[in-house]
Design a protein around this motif. Structure first.
Motif, PDB file in Angstrom:
ATOM      1  N   VAL A 105       0.841  -1.188   0.000  1.00  0.00           N
ATOM      2  CA  VAL A 105       0.000   0.000   0.000  1.00  0.00           C
ATOM      3  C   VAL A 105       0.879   1.243   0.000  1.00  0.00           C
ATOM      4  O   VAL A 105       1.983   1.249   0.552  1.00  0.00           O
ATOM      5  CB  VAL A 105      -0.927   0.003   1.245  1.00  0.00           C
ATOM      6  CG1 VAL A 105      -0.127  -0.026   2.531  1.00  0.00           C
ATOM      7  CG2 VAL A 105      -1.870   1.193   1.234  1.00  0.00           C
ATOM      8  N   ASN A 106       0.409   2.289  -0.641  1.00  0.00           N
ATOM      9  CA  ASN A 106       1.073   3.588  -0.569  1.00  0.00           C
ATOM     10  C   ASN A 106       0.761   4.197   0.797  1.00  0.00           C
ATOM     11  O   ASN A 106      -0.408   4.411   1.133  1.00  0.00           O
ATOM     12  CB  ASN A 106       0.563   4.498  -1.690  1.00  0.00           C
ATOM     13  CG  ASN A 106       1.279   5.828  -1.755  1.00  0.00           C
ATOM     14  OD1 ASN A 106       1.587   6.454  -0.748  1.00  0.00           O
ATOM     15  ND2 ASN A 106       1.522   6.291  -2.971  1.00  0.00           N
ATOM     16  N   VAL A 107       1.777   4.509   1.594  1.00  0.00           N
ATOM     17  CA  VAL A 107       1.539   4.986   2.956  1.00  0.00           C
ATOM     18  C   VAL A 107       1.216   6.475   3.017  1.00  0.00           C
ATOM     19  O   VAL A 107       0.920   7.005   4.087  1.00  0.00           O
ATOM     20  CB  VAL A 107       2.750   4.698   3.875  1.00  0.00           C
ATOM     21  CG1 VAL A 107       3.105   3.231   3.845  1.00  0.00           C
ATOM     22  CG2 VAL A 107       3.954   5.571   3.520  1.00  0.00           C
ATOM     23  N   ALA A 108       1.270   7.180   1.877  1.00  0.00           N
ATOM     24  CA  ALA A 108       0.959   8.612   1.830  1.00  0.00           C
ATOM     25  C   ALA A 108       1.770   9.362   2.894  1.00  0.00           C
ATOM     26  O   ALA A 108       2.940   9.090   3.092  1.00  0.00           O
ATOM     27  CB  ALA A 108      -0.545   8.828   1.981  1.00  0.00           C
ATOM     28  N   SER A 109       1.134  10.279   3.627  1.00  0.00           N
ATOM     29  CA  SER A 109       1.871  11.146   4.553  1.00  0.00           C
ATOM     30  C   SER A 109       2.389  10.442   5.791  1.00  0.00           C
ATOM     31  O   SER A 109       3.153  11.038   6.558  1.00  0.00           O
ATOM     32  CB  SER A 109       0.982  12.320   4.987  1.00  0.00           C
ATOM     33  OG  SER A 109       1.094  13.374   4.061  1.00  0.00           O
ATOM     34  N   VAL A 110       2.015   9.197   6.002  1.00  0.00           N
ATOM     35  CA  VAL A 110       2.632   8.438   7.087  1.00  0.00           C
ATOM     36  C   VAL A 110       4.154   8.399   6.890  1.00  0.00           C
ATOM     37  O   VAL A 110       4.916   8.307   7.855  1.00  0.00           O
ATOM     38  CB  VAL A 110       2.035   7.019   7.163  1.00  0.00           C
ATOM     39  CG1 VAL A 110       2.876   6.103   8.049  1.00  0.00           C
ATOM     40  CG2 VAL A 110       0.605   7.086   7.686  1.00  0.00           C
TER      41      VAL A 110
END
Length: 383
Positions: A105-110
């Motif tokens: 999964v793309n963790v984005a701003s995490v």
């Protein structure tokens, strides 16, 4: 056009069971995080001095709020409560893939949390504090606008550097940080936290200079900085906790983004990679690997020594509380939107010892952090 809005919307909720910045746990002989403090006779409860949290009720509360409202979701709570439902990829987007803890999964701003850990480790290695000014570590040919010489590492890590260039510029150019530095900052803007991805993409440009890497010159600097930053985070953050599945690039068969189930079926959309070596987010990895990073933080030594972890928590470095004012737990949301499709992630530590990762691949109608907070309050009782 993809709208990559890597921001959060946290409600300011007082969580009586959550520990404040001083909470920590020590490592066991194997180097993994120690088990959370349990009340006598119950393996399901985690207790602070004033309250106890039921892990099964916490899991049930999150599950109840997500079920039927998203295409698929997975939640990892503590070291034993894991559940998932729905699909990470539907049959219209082969290969059909059930949601689970090992789906990429793309963790984005995490990803900002990984950058925070990497920066703190670099500062400590060179005997620098978070109140050190950043200007000596900027590329030497960058033009520095007014106020730049006042910016500190603490201000970047808490979104208080005064950056007001459009945060979305990081998705359009690798030079967004350079543009912001040339524009400069205003003292009045540094008094108010304002979420901006540039506060973190700039570390891709600074870290090579912080670590004393040779400067290849302006023409080759961007690509060299990308390689250096990605390798440094892998070595200093992911390798430290045994995470080997991370990529700062699109990943085949990764979880897709979907509209909410109530809007009908539609093909999934891939989540895009993050900007500037994933310094502001966008790493691809599994929820299980995110949990390993949290375990490394909780251990108090695997990733950061206890003093640095306390500093990170107390000063809200990287965590969302740095700009929401929330002080009763530590969490980070990541969100990506593409029209009605979305991807939403929560990465946090409850009561100082409970790692929680929640991932959904469509919009549940409110921030995942709010869902976690609601479930946490229902799962908490006085001690």
């Amino acid at each position: 056009m993809v709208s990559r809005i890597w921001v959060v919307a946290l409600g300011v909720v007082a969580l009586a069971a959550s520990c404040t910045a001083g909470c920590s746990a020590g490592p066991n002989a194997a180097g993994q995080a120690t088990a959370p403090p349990m009340s006598a006779g119950s393996a399901d409860r985690v207790c602070t001095p004033t309250a106890c949290i039921s892990l099964s009720r916490l899991a049930g509360g999150i599950d109840a709020q997500l079920k039927g409202n998203v295409a698929g979701y997975v939640a990892l709570i503590g070291r034993s409560k894991a559940f998932s439902s729905g699909l990470a990829r539907t049959a219209t987007d082969p290969p059909k893939l059930a949601m689970g803890p090992n789906v990429m999964v793309n963790v984005a701003s995490v990803g900002k949390m990984f950058t925070t850990i990497a920066v703190l480790k670099s500062l400590a290695r060179h005997h620098l504090s978070i109140d050190t000014r950043i200007s000596p570590f900027l590329p030497p040919d960058w033009v520095k606008g007014p106020g730049v010489d006042t910016i500190t590492f603490r201000e970047l890590l808490t979104h208080r550097a005064g950056f007001r260039l459009d945060s979305g510029r990081v998705f359009e150019t690798d030079d967004a940080a350079r543009e912001q530095i040339r524009r400069g900052v205003q003292l009045v803007d540094q008094r108010v936290a304002d979420y901006n991805n540039i506060n973190f993409t700039i570390f891709r440009d600074m870290l090579p200079f912080m670590e004393g890497a040779p400067d290849p010159g302006p023409a080759a600097r961007a690509s060299a900085a990308d390689r250096f930053f990605i390798a440094y985070v892998q070595r200093q953050v992911f390798d430290s906790v045994g995470v080997k599945d991370t990529k700062c690039s699109p990943t085949r068969d990764a979880m897709l983004m979907y509209p909410p189930p109530a809007t009908g079926t539609a093909p999934g959309r891939p989540a895009p990679v993050g900007p500037s070596a994933c310094a502001a987010g966008g790493w691809f990895m599994t929820p299980a690997s995110m949990l390993r990073v949290l375990d490394g933080l909780i251990s108090g030594s695997t990733l950061l020594p206890g003093s640095q972890r306390q500093q990170m928590n107390h000063n809200c470095l990287g965590w969302d509380c740095s700009f929401t004012g929330q002080a009763s737990y530590r969490g980070k949301d990541g969100d990506i939107f593409d029209g009605s499709a979305g991807l939403h992630i929560f990465f946090g530590i409850l009561a100082g010892t409970i790692p929680v990762v929640v991932v959904t691949n469509s919009d549940p109608g409110k921030p995942i952090s709010a869902i976690v907070q609601t479930a946490l309050m229902a799962a908490t009782s006085p001690r």
